[in-house]
Every structure is written in structure tokens, then in C-alpha cells.
Design a protein around this motif. Structure first.
Motif: not given
Length: 371
Positions: A221-235, A324-337
Motif C-alpha cells: 500500500q505504501q508503494v502504491i501511495n508513492c506511485i500516486k504521489f509521483q503522478k501528482e508531482i508530474i502533473s 514490479k511497482n517499484i521498477q515502474l516507479l524507477i523507470l518513470r523517474a529516469q525521465k525527469p520532470c
């Protein structure tokens, strides 16, 4: 409410006072009508003047500065709803973080609040010094000049009493222009600074995932929350970029040209007092642009650090769905906003250095041509 967020309070309050944000009252027209009229007279002056190269350079600087000022004001009014929504987003995220009861996150908010407050006051102080420089420059000139070169068709601007009236008019509207130009720039820097805080918060949450290692459901659940927060940062960062990227393109072009011109003006002025005033012009514009590029560069760096923080969680020890979720988070973070100039160039310190190098190269060329 934004009144409790010192990071943006002073800048939003000034823009609201002049009715450029939130309100629409008589102050907006008192502010915009005379400044717009001044810009038109400056354009007419640039087409019709027969003054020397030093006067043309100095008044070109003034024209670009005032044109940029009213352009920001009109864009702010046109996109007022978007800016207000962005401020609401910042408020929401700010209070969500403040209510997290995490000492590290609260220390980040306290730090950025304090830094934003100091920056707002410092930029306004630089603006005050520049306004004083505008007023004093004609007093040290060998010939009769105005603070800002301008010309009205059919009127001799250097003949009394028109000269005195026009001089007073320009000095009255100068503080208005300062309140249109500086708070806007500082507000954008504040938006970027809060984006940095959001990135550091996400890094902190990722690094503390190991605290939940004994509870697979909770860590998922904490990882899912981190992914949601990452999407908020991107937006959030994408909204800031859309609202500012073309203004930054204009400033990029104008800053390089103006810096070159002012350096040349510095070596041809008639007195030490005039040279000191020109140095104040350079300091003001340099401080404004440096703050933008410094924090925009830091924002990109902190976005990249999200990937490093996620990797440091020892993600390979977690269950497969979490991995898998953390790997997706890492992949998105390597293309920085990031914030871009004209949606083409990343706003980094390397780009700022390239701009300074180009400006100095053209300055040396200009110096050789005119001896």
C-alpha cells in the motif's frame, strides 16, 4: 488559504492588490493603462530617436524590461483561473504534507517557507534599488534625459514643463512596474521550490519503506501511495511548465541581448555614478534569472534522485507485485520532470552558462567594432 503559506504569501498578496490575480477592480486599470501607454511611447522612441549608441542601448534595456513586465501582467490576467488552480493545488499538497506528522517533511516545509520569505523580500529590495537607479541616472547624465526613453508624436519631451511632468509620471509608475514584474518571477520560483520539496518528500517515503518490511500488505500500500504521489508531482510540474515555458523563452532571448548591451554600456558611460547604476541594472536582472535557472536545475536533479531512492529500498527483497511497482516507479523517474525554455531546452545551469558565454562573446565583438 495561501495567507498561511509564507512561500507564496507576499507575492500573491501584491499581485492580488493590483488586481492581477483573484480580483478585478479599478487598481488593475490604474496599473495597466499607464504602463501600457509608456511602452507604446518607448517603441515610438526606438523608431524615431537620433540619440547616441549609449542612449539607445540603455533605453532598449528599459523597453524590453517594461514590455516583459506588461506581457507578464496580461498573461497572468488571461490565465488567471489556471494560476489560481495551481495555487490551490500547492495549498492542498502543502497542508497534506504538513498534516503528515513526519518531522523530516515538516522541516522541509519550514525551510522552504523561510527561504521563500527571504527571497521575496530580497527581490523586492533589489527592485527598490533598481527603481532608485532609474530615478537617479538622468541626474548624472551630461545631457537632459528621461529615466526611460519615450516619445509622444508632436511633443518635445525635453522641453519644460513637459519634461518635468513626464519625468514625474515615469517615476510614479515605476513602483507599479516593479510590483508587476518581481512578484511574478518570485512566485514562479516559489512554485518550482515547492516542486523540489515534493520530490524530496517522495525520496524520504521511499527510503523509509524498509520500516514496513515485516508487513507485506502495508508495504504494498505504501508503494502504491508513492506511485500516486509521483503522478501528482508530474502533473504539478507539467502545469507550471505549461504556464511559463514561452515566457522563459522570451526572457532567454532578452536576457542574453540585454546583458551584452549593458556590459557594453558599462564601459562607455560618462561617470562612476552612471556605471554604478548600470551595475545595479545588471545585478537585478542577473539575480532574477539566476534564481529561475538554479531552482529549475535543482528540480530536475531531485527528480532524478527519486529513482536512486527507489533503488536503495532493497526492492529485490520485496514480494513480486511490489518489485514490479517499484521498477515502474524507477523507470518513470529516469525521465525527469523539468521546466523547459520554449518547450525545447531544459532549464539547467548548463544552459544558463551557455547563455552567459554567448552574451560575453557578443560583448567582446561589439567592443571591437566600436573601439
Amino acid at each position: 488559504m495561501f495567507e498561511d503559506i509564507q512561500l507564496i504569501y507576499m507575492n500573491v498578496k501584491i499581485l492580488k492588490f493590483w488586481s492581477l490575480l483573484y480580483d478585478n477592480n479599478w487598481r488593475r486599470y490604474v496599473c495597466l493603462i499607464p504602463t501600457t501607454f509608456l511602452v507604446f511611447t518607448q517603441f515610438y522612441y526606438m523608431f524615431m530617436t537620433h540619440e547616441g549608441i549609449d542612449a539607445i542601448i540603455r533605453n532598449s534595456y528599459m523597453l524590453v524590461l517594461w514590455f516583459n513586465t506588461i506581457l507578464r501582467a496580461y498573461i497572468l490576467i488571461y490565465d488567471s483561473e489556471k494560476y489560481q488552480n495551481l495555487i490551490k493545488d500547492l495549498e492542498k499538497h502543502f497542508y497534506d504534507l504538513m498534516n503528515s506528522n513526519d518531522f523530516y517533511i515538516q522541516s522541509l516545509l519550514d525551510e522552504v517557507n523561510s527561504m521563500g520569505k527571504v527571497m521575496s523580500k530580497g527581490n523586492l529590495f533589489l527592485g527598490l534599488l533598481t527603481c532608485i537607479g532609474f530615478a537617479l541616472y538622468p541626474l548624472f547624465a551630461e545631457e537632459k534625459v528621461l529615466p526611460f526613453g519615450s516619445m509622444i508624436p508632436g511633443v518635445n519631451e525635453y522641453k519644460s514643463p513637459f519634461y518635468e511632468v513626464w519625468y514625474a509620471f515615469q517615476m510614479i509608475i515605476t513602483p507599479m512596474g516593479c510590483c508587476m514584474y518581481i512578484p511574478y518571477t518570485t512566485l514562479i520560483v516559489s512554485f518550482i521550490m515547492f516542486g523540489i520539496v515534493m520530490c524530496k518528500t517522495l525520496q524520504h517515503r521511499l527510503r523509509t519503506l524498509k520500516l514496513f518490511n515485516q508487513n507485506p500488505l502495508l508495504i504494498y500500500q505504501q508503494v502504491i501511495n508513492c506511485i500516486k504521489f509521483q503522478k501528482e508531482i508530474i502533473s504539478y510540474i507539467e502545469i507550471v511548465n505549461r504556464l511559463t515555458t514561452f515566457i522563459f523563452m522570451l526572457e532567454f532571448i532578452a536576457f542574453g541581448t540585454l546583458l551584452c548591451a549593458l556590459l557594453f554600456l558599462l564601459i562607455i558611460v560618462d561617470s562612476s555614478a552612471q556605471a554604478l547604476i548600470v551595475c545595479a541594472y545588471i545585478t537585478m536582472i542577473f539575480a532574477q534569472i539566476l534564481a529561475l535557472y538554479w531552482y529549475a536545475n535543482e528540480l530536475m536533479e531531485q527528480n532524478l534522485q527519486i529513482a536512486a531512492a527507489a533503488y536503495d529500498t532493497e526492492w529485490f527483497t520485496f514480494e513480486i507485485p511490489v518489485q514490479k511497482n517499484i521498477q515502474l516507479l524507477i523507470l518513470r523517474a529516469q525521465k525527469p520532470c523539468s521546466i523547459k525554455v520554449g518547450n525545447m531546452y531544459l532549464m539547467t545551469l548548463e544552459l544558463f552558462q551557455a547563455l552567459l558565454n554567448a552574451s560575453y562573446s557578443y560583448f567582446t565583438l561589439l567592443k571591437r567594432v566600436y573601439g
